[in-house]
Design a protein around this motif. Structure first.
Motif: not given
Length: 170
Positions: A64-66, A107-108, A144-148, A153-154
């Motif tokens: 769930r991220g790169i 988040a990193v 990682g990035v979340r939208l709502h 994908s970042p």
């Protein structure tokens, strides 16, 4: 005309993934992506070591991220402007999260924070340094990035996902 791809078309689709592990991604010298307001959190150049892999269901396995190549002590920067919403440890890993507004939260990890919760950050501003540990043991960061609340994908925000091209059927 048929509804199936030719073998050449299928090979072209397979050859154009959204991120190629181990291939450097060349942002502008300052670290900003060429066509968006989001910045690479490390680099330049940024090297993707593991791409985003969406899970088939919300609770299934996926990535769930790169992951981006980085060494312990490297500077980690804010990928976009916002407010630090978390700086602490999750599952034994130091993490920094930034709320960018409009439903976006990045988040990193692993990152030894130089910022506190509530701190306003500008794009490219230092958040901290790469800490030892994490799932690559200090050789990368996970971004990682979340939208709502849903992971995305970042690469979509960094302007690095190639446009979809519809191919003619033979």
């Amino acid at each position: 005309m048929t509804g199936a791809l030719t073998s050449a078309q299928a090979a072209e689709v397979r050859a154009a993934p959204q991120a190629v592990p181990g291939a450097p991604v060349a942002p502008l010298a300052a670290g900003r992506s060429a066509d968006t307001d989001w910045w690479w959190p490390v680099g330049p150049p940024a090297t993707i070591t593991a791409p985003f892999r969406a899970p088939p269901t919300p609770y299934a396995a996926g990535h769930r991220g790169i992951d981006l190549a980085a060494a312990a002590g490297d500077e980690v920067r804010a990928p976009a402007g916002g407010t630090v919403s978390f700086a602490g440890t999750v599952a034994g890993r130091p993490l920094v999260a930034v709320d960018h507004g409009d439903g976006y939260v990045s988040a990193v990890e692993p990152v030894a924070a130089l910022v506190a919760v509530g701190t306003a950050v500008a794009p490219g501003e230092p958040l901290g340094t790469v800490a030892a540990g994490g799932h690559c043991d200090g050789a990368c960061i996970h971004f990682g990035v979340r939208l709502h609340g849903e992971y995305v994908s970042p690469m979509l925000l960094l302007g690095s996902v190639p446009r979809a091209v519809l191919l003619p059927l033979d």
